[in-house]
Design a protein around this motif. Structure first.
Motif, PDB file in Angstrom:
ATOM      1  N   ILE A 478      -6.772   2.577 -19.320  1.00  0.00           N
ATOM      2  CA  ILE A 478      -7.519   2.771 -18.033  1.00  0.00           C
ATOM      3  C   ILE A 478      -6.693   1.928 -16.988  1.00  0.00           C
ATOM      4  CG2 ILE A 478      -9.691   1.712 -16.975  1.00  0.00           C
ATOM      5  CD1 ILE A 478     -11.100   2.313 -19.741  1.00  0.00           C
ATOM      6  N   ILE A 479      -6.353   0.725 -17.158  1.00  0.00           N
ATOM      7  CA  ILE A 479      -5.409   0.211 -16.172  1.00  0.00           C
ATOM      8  C   ILE A 479      -4.378   1.071 -15.715  1.00  0.00           C
ATOM      9  CG2 ILE A 479      -3.806  -1.625 -15.951  1.00  0.00           C
ATOM     10  CD1 ILE A 479      -5.288  -3.398 -17.963  1.00  0.00           C
ATOM     11  N   ARG A 480      -3.715   1.912 -16.305  1.00  0.00           N
ATOM     12  CA  ARG A 480      -2.593   2.944 -16.216  1.00  0.00           C
ATOM     13  C   ARG A 480      -3.155   3.810 -15.244  1.00  0.00           C
ATOM     14  NH1 ARG A 480      -1.364   7.682 -17.608  1.00  0.00           N
ATOM     15  NH2 ARG A 480      -2.583   7.593 -19.582  1.00  0.00           N
ATOM     16  N   LYS A 481      -4.702   4.542 -15.626  1.00  0.00           N
ATOM     17  CA  LYS A 481      -5.027   5.416 -14.770  1.00  0.00           C
ATOM     18  C   LYS A 481      -5.371   4.799 -13.466  1.00  0.00           C
ATOM     19  CE  LYS A 481      -7.067   8.251 -18.488  1.00  0.00           C
ATOM     20  NZ  LYS A 481      -8.171   8.639 -19.142  1.00  0.00           N
ATOM     21  N   ARG A 482      -5.840   3.598 -13.504  1.00  0.00           N
ATOM     22  CA  ARG A 482      -5.952   2.899 -12.242  1.00  0.00           C
ATOM     23  C   ARG A 482      -4.893   2.714 -11.358  1.00  0.00           C
ATOM     24  NH1 ARG A 482     -10.791  -1.337 -14.090  1.00  0.00           N
ATOM     25  NH2 ARG A 482     -12.615  -0.166 -14.459  1.00  0.00           N
ATOM     26  N   ARG A 483      -3.688   2.439 -11.697  1.00  0.00           N
ATOM     27  CA  ARG A 483      -2.407   2.279 -11.060  1.00  0.00           C
ATOM     28  C   ARG A 483      -2.031   3.539 -10.409  1.00  0.00           C
ATOM     29  NH1 ARG A 483       0.070  -0.839 -14.298  1.00  0.00           N
ATOM     30  NH2 ARG A 483      -0.132  -2.838 -13.191  1.00  0.00           N
ATOM     31  N   ASP A 484      -2.229   4.694 -11.426  1.00  0.00           N
ATOM     32  CA  ASP A 484      -1.845   5.833 -10.848  1.00  0.00           C
ATOM     33  C   ASP A 484      -2.995   6.202  -9.716  1.00  0.00           C
ATOM     34  OD1 ASP A 484       0.159   6.010 -12.969  1.00  0.00           O
ATOM     35  OD2 ASP A 484      -1.002   7.401 -14.140  1.00  0.00           O
ATOM     36  N   ASP A 485      -4.074   6.133  -9.790  1.00  0.00           N
ATOM     37  CA  ASP A 485      -4.705   6.330  -8.604  1.00  0.00           C
ATOM     38  C   ASP A 485      -4.490   5.612  -7.389  1.00  0.00           C
ATOM     39  OD1 ASP A 485      -5.897   8.428 -10.184  1.00  0.00           O
ATOM     40  OD2 ASP A 485      -7.889   7.353 -10.737  1.00  0.00           O
ATOM     41  N   LEU A 486      -4.331   4.298  -7.416  1.00  0.00           N
ATOM     42  CA  LEU A 486      -4.053   3.682  -6.599  1.00  0.00           C
ATOM     43  C   LEU A 486      -2.506   4.133  -5.881  1.00  0.00           C
ATOM     44  CD1 LEU A 486      -4.577  -0.117  -7.710  1.00  0.00           C
ATOM     45  CD2 LEU A 486      -5.946   1.243  -5.673  1.00  0.00           C
ATOM     46  N   ALA A 488      -1.401   7.113  -5.822  1.00  0.00           N
ATOM     47  CA  ALA A 488      -1.813   8.378  -4.947  1.00  0.00           C
ATOM     48  C   ALA A 488      -2.566   8.323  -3.941  1.00  0.00           C
ATOM     49  CB  ALA A 488      -2.778   9.235  -6.010  1.00  0.00           C
ATOM     50  N   LEU A 489      -3.518   7.334  -3.809  1.00  0.00           N
ATOM     51  CA  LEU A 489      -4.272   6.947  -2.716  1.00  0.00           C
ATOM     52  C   LEU A 489      -3.311   6.452  -1.438  1.00  0.00           C
ATOM     53  CD1 LEU A 489      -7.433   5.388  -4.422  1.00  0.00           C
ATOM     54  CD2 LEU A 489      -7.602   7.552  -2.730  1.00  0.00           C
ATOM     55  N   LEU A 490      -2.652   5.511  -1.920  1.00  0.00           N
ATOM     56  CA  LEU A 490      -1.671   4.902  -0.974  1.00  0.00           C
ATOM     57  C   LEU A 490      -0.685   6.137  -0.479  1.00  0.00           C
ATOM     58  CD1 LEU A 490      -0.818   1.492  -2.868  1.00  0.00           C
ATOM     59  CD2 LEU A 490      -2.143   1.935  -0.562  1.00  0.00           C
ATOM     60  N   ALA A 491       0.005   6.725  -1.317  1.00  0.00           N
ATOM     61  CA  ALA A 491       0.893   7.860  -0.779  1.00  0.00           C
ATOM     62  C   ALA A 491       0.130   8.852   0.270  1.00  0.00           C
ATOM     63  CB  ALA A 491       1.365   8.566  -2.041  1.00  0.00           C
ATOM     64  N   THR A 492      -1.104   8.978  -0.010  1.00  0.00           N
ATOM     65  CA  THR A 492      -1.804  10.083   0.747  1.00  0.00           C
ATOM     66  C   THR A 492      -1.925   9.492   2.044  1.00  0.00           C
ATOM     67  OG1 THR A 492      -3.058  11.094  -1.326  1.00  0.00           O
ATOM     68  CG2 THR A 492      -3.830  11.396   0.852  1.00  0.00           C
ATOM     69  N   ARG A 605      13.317  19.714   6.098  1.00  0.00           N
ATOM     70  CA  ARG A 605      12.122  19.999   5.501  1.00  0.00           C
ATOM     71  C   ARG A 605      11.576  19.109   4.468  1.00  0.00           C
ATOM     72  NH1 ARG A 605      10.423  26.103   4.556  1.00  0.00           N
ATOM     73  NH2 ARG A 605      12.416  26.061   3.110  1.00  0.00           N
ATOM     74  N   LEU A 606      10.385  18.540   4.424  1.00  0.00           N
ATOM     75  CA  LEU A 606      10.158  17.796   3.480  1.00  0.00           C
ATOM     76  C   LEU A 606       8.535  18.172   3.032  1.00  0.00           C
ATOM     77  CD1 LEU A 606      10.319  14.546   2.347  1.00  0.00           C
ATOM     78  CD2 LEU A 606       8.632  13.947   3.986  1.00  0.00           C
ATOM     79  N   ALA A 607       8.716  18.386   1.333  1.00  0.00           N
ATOM     80  CA  ALA A 607       7.680  18.860   0.869  1.00  0.00           C
ATOM     81  C   ALA A 607       6.787  17.619   0.286  1.00  0.00           C
ATOM     82  CB  ALA A 607       7.827  19.519  -0.381  1.00  0.00           C
ATOM     83  N   VAL A 608       5.709  17.408   0.628  1.00  0.00           N
ATOM     84  CA  VAL A 608       4.621  16.428  -0.018  1.00  0.00           C
ATOM     85  C   VAL A 608       3.572  17.335  -0.813  1.00  0.00           C
ATOM     86  CG1 VAL A 608       3.006  14.561   0.474  1.00  0.00           C
ATOM     87  CG2 VAL A 608       4.743  15.355   2.170  1.00  0.00           C
ATOM     88  N   LEU A 609       3.496  16.862  -2.158  1.00  0.00           N
ATOM     89  CA  LEU A 609       2.909  17.680  -3.130  1.00  0.00           C
ATOM     90  C   LEU A 609       1.730  16.759  -3.744  1.00  0.00           C
ATOM     91  CD1 LEU A 609       6.134  19.193  -4.724  1.00  0.00           C
ATOM     92  CD2 LEU A 609       4.799  20.272  -2.845  1.00  0.00           C
ATOM     93  N   PHE A 610       0.495  17.285  -3.868  1.00  0.00           N
ATOM     94  CA  PHE A 610      -0.486  16.550  -4.266  1.00  0.00           C
ATOM     95  C   PHE A 610      -0.958  17.333  -5.440  1.00  0.00           C
ATOM     96  CE2 PHE A 610      -0.395  16.273   0.192  1.00  0.00           C
ATOM     97  CZ  PHE A 610      -0.571  14.807   0.418  1.00  0.00           C
ATOM     98  N   SER A 648      -1.080  12.421  -8.872  1.00  0.00           N
ATOM     99  CA  SER A 648      -0.090  11.661  -8.257  1.00  0.00           C
ATOM    100  C   SER A 648       0.575  12.685  -6.965  1.00  0.00           C
ATOM    101  CB  SER A 648       1.257  11.480  -9.274  1.00  0.00           C
ATOM    102  OG  SER A 648       2.063  12.856  -9.214  1.00  0.00           O
ATOM    103  N   VAL A 649       1.353  11.993  -5.926  1.00  0.00           N
ATOM    104  CA  VAL A 649       1.930  12.727  -4.974  1.00  0.00           C
ATOM    105  C   VAL A 649       3.232  12.610  -5.018  1.00  0.00           C
ATOM    106  CG1 VAL A 649       1.719  12.529  -2.540  1.00  0.00           C
ATOM    107  CG2 VAL A 649      -0.072  11.887  -3.621  1.00  0.00           C
ATOM    108  N   ALA A 650       3.752  13.736  -4.806  1.00  0.00           N
ATOM    109  CA  ALA A 650       5.305  13.697  -4.904  1.00  0.00           C
ATOM    110  C   ALA A 650       5.934  14.177  -3.499  1.00  0.00           C
ATOM    111  CB  ALA A 650       6.031  14.600  -5.986  1.00  0.00           C
ATOM    112  N   PHE A 651       7.172  13.419  -3.215  1.00  0.00           N
ATOM    113  CA  PHE A 651       7.869  13.943  -2.024  1.00  0.00           C
ATOM    114  C   PHE A 651       9.169  14.363  -2.545  1.00  0.00           C
ATOM    115  CE2 PHE A 651       5.125  10.453  -1.220  1.00  0.00           C
ATOM    116  CZ  PHE A 651       4.539  10.555   0.164  1.00  0.00           C
ATOM    117  N   TYR A 652       9.342  15.757  -1.961  1.00  0.00           N
ATOM    118  CA  TYR A 652      10.907  16.246  -2.218  1.00  0.00           C
ATOM    119  C   TYR A 652      11.478  16.709  -0.696  1.00  0.00           C
ATOM    120  CZ  TYR A 652      10.267  16.979  -7.127  1.00  0.00           C
ATOM    121  OH  TYR A 652      10.032  16.888  -8.581  1.00  0.00           O
TER     122      TYR A 652
END
Length: 655
Positions: A478-486, A488-492, A605-610, A648-652
């Motif tokens: 659960i701690i890992r899931k919360r960090r992943d969500d944080l 993703a939110l910050l990246a968004t 070009r920059l791809a932001v992938l959600f 997650s959010v990824a930047f390419y």
């Protein structure tokens, strides 16, 4: 001693003495009270009323540093809106410095009870001002919301004597943190003098946020014991590091509260003129703010007081801009909210304020109180639609793919009104008022029991989720899931077009234990625990903040419109279909931006992938050129497809 005709308010120092002026239409008589260093009243001097209802007095031989207040006599008839009581010492609305903080006492609201021993005395000060440098902040930048005391009380590097004060913000360790995460401006929650709400002392609680002002210009001695000189020095040190300073100011109400509240300043000087009252019922205060009173910002005296306050902070301390709490009150008259009303227009027309950033919190609880998108340009506006839509997207709500894209593109549906050609959005996912960002992913409901109101206070709908357990947990998954969500939110947030705002500590997993109305928790609930901050999250924030600065597309203020500036793609690499946009639970979205890369000085070009799903997704990337992942630990290997981990959010970047 004689009357002298200067401005409409305040104490002005001349070579031969000090001139005092205060406005009141309804007072029968106003007296100036002078005090010695022992807090004893030395004398009361009657002031002379002019035809303009400004009461004036020139005191020969008086010097800088003198301490003073006012008493106003007249009719005491609260049902008629008249609260004149000469037993009440009143703070000058134009006071620039006070000798002590405000503290609540029942005598402050009791007719006939002497209050001079309770009320702070204004100090005669000399204005120190000069032509300010150009504002450092530009729309599109990264604003960091800071409550001075909670932010600094537990910082191990700050000397104990400076903790909780504005001076602490200039400490090298604080500046290093701000620069690490790429802050463009710190927005200071209220630092002007305030008083606790009257229900807090019996509960053993204190207002730690300052959103209950009494004096609009005077700095609170608890936060700024060195006065304007200390604020000016702190601003200068932050400016030297390229960091702007924005003040959060409250002009919509005062700490005098409802008719059972205190008499400290405006109420005692001319309640009927300075506050809004129900039509035909002068004894009943309008409560568009939820605090018991509403300042009449359309009154000429209050309008000028607001303008003079803003000028005071720009000329005296070099402040770069302002955020206005419950800002529709600034534009409200008896006809309702007026975007081009006299007060808002005067703020934008003033020559000293012309290049300062102005930020509106565009809602209150009055009639027509939700005004998002309706403030006049160039006002920026807090955008709660972005907050809610992005939270709901990552929570997994249906039909949120389109709203996410709208938020990323600058919210043209809101800010194109009135011929708007660009966004004025301040995008945020959490602010002082509500859950911290960590609590957004850790609590499904509010937990405000410590506030003493049986958890009735605070918003009930917060668009949050707890990842399986309510509150703190030791479960690693659960701690890992919360960090992943944080992450993703910050990246968004950092990928949205417009200005962005992050509340101090949200970059590092700060919690308030589920309290979403922590204004009265001046304690460890709100104090940032620097020793417990998550350095992995800080590093993540620093990285995505660096991407935002590197690629021009994020901070530009024009709307993304699809005409060569953005492509919206699905995992297939093809443009999103109507069916995909309308699929309720569609879990992926690609945003391919045409941008300039500051690192190479080239167009690219920059791809932001959600990917909000529970599993890994693979995106085919458009075009024939290879792309490479941008991440702190990524190799420079190129590919034509992108692997986006769960949640997650990824930047390419196109090679």
């Amino acid at each position: 001693m004689a009357a002298n005709k200067s401005g409409q308010g305040g104490a002005t120092i001349f070579e031969t003495g000090v001139d005092f002026a205060v406005w009141s239409h309804n007072a029968g008589q106003i007296e100036l009270c002078l005090f010695g260093d022992d807090d004893k009243e030395l004398t009361r001097l009657p002031m002379e009323r002019g035809d303009d209802h400004v009461h004036r007095l020139f005191v020969d031989g008086l010097k800088e540093g003198a301490r003073y207040g006012y008493r106003a006599d007249g009719v005491y008839a609260p049902d008629s809106g008249l609260w004149f009581d000469p037993s009440k010492l009143l703070v000058d609305p134009y006071a620039k410095e006070l000798d002590r903080p405000f503290h609540h006492d029942s005598l402050l609201g009791t007719f006939g009870a002497e209050t001079q021993h309770l009320v702070p005395k204004a100090i005669v000060t000399r204005d120190i001002s000069g032509k300010p440098a150009k504002s450092l902040f530009r729309p599109g930048g990264f604003i960091y919301e800071v409550a001075v005391r909670p932010f600094t009380m537990l910082h191990p590097d700050i000397p104990e004597a400076e903790r909780g004060t504005v001076a602490a913000l200039a400490h090298p360790s604080v500046i290093a943190h701000l620069k690490r995460i790429g802050v463009d401006a710190i927005e200071l929650m209220p630092i002007t003098a305030w008083i606790d709400e009257r229900h807090l002392p019996p509960l053993g609680l204190r207002n730690g946020w300052g959103y209950n002002p009494v004096a609009f210009m005077a700095l609170d001695p608890r936060l700024v014991p060195g006065g304007m000189a200390q604020l000016r020095d702190t601003v200068a040190k932050l400016h030297a590091e390229g960091i702007a300073v924005i003040l959060d100011l409250v002009f919509n109400h005062t700490g005098e509260s409802d008719r059972f509240g205190t008499t400290l300043s405006l109420r005692g000087l001319d309640n009927l003129s300075f506050y809004r009252h129900l039509p035909g019922r002068p004894g009943e205060l309008v409560n568009d703010t939820g605090t018991g009173n509403t300042v009449g910002c359309d009154h000429p005296y209050i309008r000028q007081l607001i303008i003079d306050s803003l000028r005071h902070f720009v000329l005296g301390a070099g402040i770069d801009g302002f955020r206005f709490d419950l800002a529709p009150v600034l534009g409200r008259s008896s006809n309702g909210f007026e975007a081009h009303g006299k007060t808002l227009t005067a703020m934008l027309a003033d020559d000293v304020l012309a290049d300062r950033v102005m930020i509106a919190e565009p809602w209150d609880i009055g009639p027509g109180g939700y005004q998002l998108g309706n403030f006049p340009a160039p006002f920026l506006e807090w955008n709660d639609r972005v907050r809610d839509d992005v939270r709901c997207y990552w929570r997994g709500d249906d039909y949120k793919t389109g709203p996410l894209a709208t938020a990323l593109a600058g919210c043209s549906d809101i800010f194109s009104r009135n011929a708007g050609t660009g966004t004025r959005s301040v995008n945020f996912l959490a602010a002082h008022d509500g859950f911290t960002l960590r609590d957004v992913v850790s609590y499904s409901g509010k937990h405000n029991e410590a506030n003493g109101e049986q958890n009735r206070d605070g918003h009930n709908e917060n668009h949050t989720w707890n990842n399986g357990v309510e509150g703190e947990t030791r479960y690693p998954d659960i701690i890992r899931k919360r960090r992943d969500d944080l992450k993703a939110l910050l990246a968004t947030l950092f990928a949205t077009r417009g200005s962005i705002m992050l509340t101090a500590g949200d970059e590092a997993g700060r919690t308030q234990r589920g309290n979403n109305n922590a204004y009265c928790q001046d304690n460890e609930i709100t104090w940032v625990d620097w020793a417990a901050l998550d350095d992995d999250l800080i590093a993540h924030t620093a990285f995505i903040s660096g991407l935002r600065k590197r690629f021009s597309a994020f901070a530009e203020m024009g709307f993304l419109n699809g005409n060569g500036d953005v492509e919206w793609i699905s995992p297939s690499g093809q443009p999103m279909s109507v069916q995909e946009w309308e699929t309720p639970n569609f879990s992926t979205l690609g945003m391919v931006l045409s941008t300039r890369d500051a690192e190479s000085s080239k167009a690219t070009r920059l791809a932001v992938l959600f990917n909000r799903s529970g599993g890994e997704e693979i995106f085919a990337l458009p075009g024939s050129s290879p792309w490479r992942l941008l991440a702190p630990d990524a190799s420079r290997k190129s590919a034509t497809s992108a692997i986006v981990p769960r949640r997650s959010v990824a930047f390419y970047l196109e090679s």
